[in-house]
Scaffold this motif. Structure first.
Motif, mmCIF file in Angstrom:
data_model
loop_
_atom_site.group_PDB
_atom_site.id
_atom_site.type_symbol
_atom_site.label_atom_id
_atom_site.label_comp_id
_atom_site.label_asym_id
_atom_site.label_seq_id
_atom_site.Cartn_x
_atom_site.Cartn_y
_atom_site.Cartn_z
ATOM 1 N N ARG A 55 105.843 51.935 135.040
ATOM 2 C CA ARG A 55 106.400 50.587 134.916
ATOM 3 C C ARG A 55 105.812 49.627 135.955
ATOM 4 O O ARG A 55 106.146 48.442 135.979
ATOM 5 C CB ARG A 55 107.918 50.620 135.076
ATOM 6 N N SER A 56 104.929 50.126 136.817
ATOM 7 C CA SER A 56 104.419 49.327 137.926
ATOM 8 C C SER A 56 103.263 48.444 137.478
ATOM 9 O O SER A 56 102.144 48.922 137.292
ATOM 10 C CB SER A 56 103.951 50.242 139.070
ATOM 11 N N GLY A 57 103.526 47.152 137.309
ATOM 12 C CA GLY A 57 102.461 46.219 136.998
ATOM 13 C C GLY A 57 101.726 45.771 138.236
ATOM 14 O O GLY A 57 100.552 45.406 138.189
ATOM 15 N N ALA A 90 97.712 46.920 140.281
ATOM 16 C CA ALA A 90 97.189 46.072 141.352
ATOM 17 C C ALA A 90 98.063 46.242 142.592
ATOM 18 O O ALA A 90 99.274 46.459 142.487
ATOM 19 C CB ALA A 90 97.188 44.615 140.899
ATOM 20 N N PHE A 91 97.449 46.133 143.770
ATOM 21 C CA PHE A 91 98.175 46.258 145.032
ATOM 22 C C PHE A 91 98.073 44.943 145.794
ATOM 23 O O PHE A 91 96.986 44.372 145.914
ATOM 24 C CB PHE A 91 97.608 47.392 145.878
ATOM 25 N N VAL A 92 99.216 44.476 146.282
ATOM 26 C CA VAL A 92 99.277 43.240 147.053
ATOM 27 C C VAL A 92 99.817 43.579 148.439
ATOM 28 O O VAL A 92 100.858 44.232 148.567
ATOM 29 C CB VAL A 92 100.173 42.186 146.362
ATOM 30 N N ARG A 126 100.474 39.116 139.011
ATOM 31 C CA ARG A 126 99.637 40.233 138.593
ATOM 32 C C ARG A 126 100.383 41.127 137.606
ATOM 33 O O ARG A 126 99.815 41.620 136.623
ATOM 34 C CB ARG A 126 99.188 41.055 139.811
ATOM 35 N N ALA A 127 101.680 41.370 137.876
ATOM 36 C CA ALA A 127 102.470 42.223 136.990
ATOM 37 C C ALA A 127 102.633 41.590 135.617
ATOM 38 O O ALA A 127 102.563 42.278 134.585
ATOM 39 C CB ALA A 127 103.839 42.505 137.607
ATOM 40 N N GLU A 128 102.855 40.289 135.575
ATOM 41 C CA GLU A 128 103.031 39.623 134.287
ATOM 42 C C GLU A 128 101.724 39.567 133.511
ATOM 43 O O GLU A 128 101.724 39.684 132.277
ATOM 44 C CB GLU A 128 103.632 38.238 134.513
ATOM 45 N N LYS A 136 103.413 45.810 127.426
ATOM 46 C CA LYS A 136 104.583 46.508 127.976
ATOM 47 C C LYS A 136 105.255 45.614 129.009
ATOM 48 O O LYS A 136 104.625 44.732 129.593
ATOM 49 C CB LYS A 136 104.154 47.821 128.639
ATOM 50 N N ASP A 137 106.556 45.856 129.226
ATOM 51 C CA ASP A 137 107.280 45.151 130.270
ATOM 52 C C ASP A 137 107.033 45.862 131.599
ATOM 53 O O ASP A 137 107.525 46.978 131.818
ATOM 54 C CB ASP A 137 108.780 45.114 129.964
ATOM 55 N N LEU A 138 106.263 45.230 132.475
ATOM 56 C CA LEU A 138 105.902 45.828 133.748
ATOM 57 C C LEU A 138 106.520 45.035 134.896
ATOM 58 O O LEU A 138 106.751 43.834 134.784
ATOM 59 C CB LEU A 138 104.388 45.897 133.900
ATOM 60 N N ASP A 139 106.763 45.719 136.016
ATOM 61 C CA ASP A 139 107.482 45.134 137.135
ATOM 62 C C ASP A 139 106.649 45.162 138.405
ATOM 63 O O ASP A 139 105.584 45.778 138.470
ATOM 64 C CB ASP A 139 108.783 45.905 137.376
ATOM 65 N N VAL A 140 107.159 44.489 139.429
ATOM 66 C CA VAL A 140 106.607 44.571 140.777
ATOM 67 C C VAL A 140 107.415 45.605 141.544
ATOM 68 O O VAL A 140 108.645 45.542 141.585
ATOM 69 C CB VAL A 140 106.691 43.218 141.506
ATOM 70 N N VAL A 141 106.726 46.564 142.151
ATOM 71 C CA VAL A 141 107.398 47.586 142.943
ATOM 72 C C VAL A 141 107.088 47.350 144.414
ATOM 73 O O VAL A 141 105.921 47.340 144.816
ATOM 74 C CB VAL A 141 106.967 49.004 142.523
#
Length: 204
Positions: A55-57, A90-92, A126-128, A136-141
């Motif tokens: 789920r990690s966008g 992606a990593f922020v 980035r997640a959107e 898919k519905d992806l989130d920020v972790v």
């Protein structure tokens, strides 16, 4: 809109590392016990990890944690994000200044120097974008460290808090909570396995 999910392993006495954490000892003395579940063969742990990684966008982390995972003893093919499960988001990184070089250059890194709210906004963008491209519905972790998650909670930037309560008492180390700003949590799910208790809360 992508949710902002803070996700971290914690001891029963509230620490996310043992004593003495640093670039060469990222989890501190005894802190490895916090992440036993991520490498266990328990099928429920494996599924929880797999679903969380999938789920990690985008993944947001602080500079200290980046220095640990990008350091010589940090992530590799077996111990990267999600402990080798699916997905390479992606990593922020929120930081005062970008590093001169990145060892893990195969990963997608963005360094934000203008503060946590801007880093959260960049990660959400980035997640959107990943949600749109994947369907898919992806989130920020928010994976940590503890100071980053505390700051995000205090600033009201977290929608969901997932804690992996490890059956260990560390006595000292890096505390997760300092209760600078009171928050109301609503328990959404609990999954107890042979190694840990995964609890997910909505943050009001």
């Amino acid at each position: 809109m992508s949710r902002i999910i803070a996700d971290i392993s914690v001891s029963l006495d509230g620490f996310v590392t043992g004593p003495g954490p640093g670039p060469d000892n990222g989890l501190g003395t005894g802190g490895e016990a916090l992440h036993t579940w991520a490498f266990s063969d328990d099928p429920d742990d494996r599924q929880f990890l797999r679903e969380g990684t999938a789920r990690s966008g985008a993944v947001l982390l602080g500079r200290r944690l980046f220095d640990v995972v990008d350091g010589p003893g940090g992530w590799d093919d077996k111990t990267g994000y999600g402990a080798g499960e699916v997905g390479k988001p992606a990593f922020v990184v929120v930081t005062s200044s970008p590093p001169e070089s990145v060892r893990l250059s195969a990963l997608d890194w963005t360094f934000v120097t203008t503060g946590l709210p801007d880093a959260v906004a960049a990660a959400r963008e980035r997640a959107e974008a990943a949600s749109t491209s994947s369907g898919k519905d992806l989130d920020v972790v928010l994976m940590g460290g503890g100071a980053l998650i505390r700051s995000a909670l205090d600033a009201g930037l977290v929608d969901t808090l997932t804690l992996h309560w490890a059956p260990v008492l560390l006595g000292t180390g890096t505390p997760l909570f300092t209760c600078a700003v009171p928050r109301t949590l609503v328990q959404r799910s609990v999954l107890s396995t042979s190694t840990v208790t995964h609890v997910t809360y909505d943050v009001l």
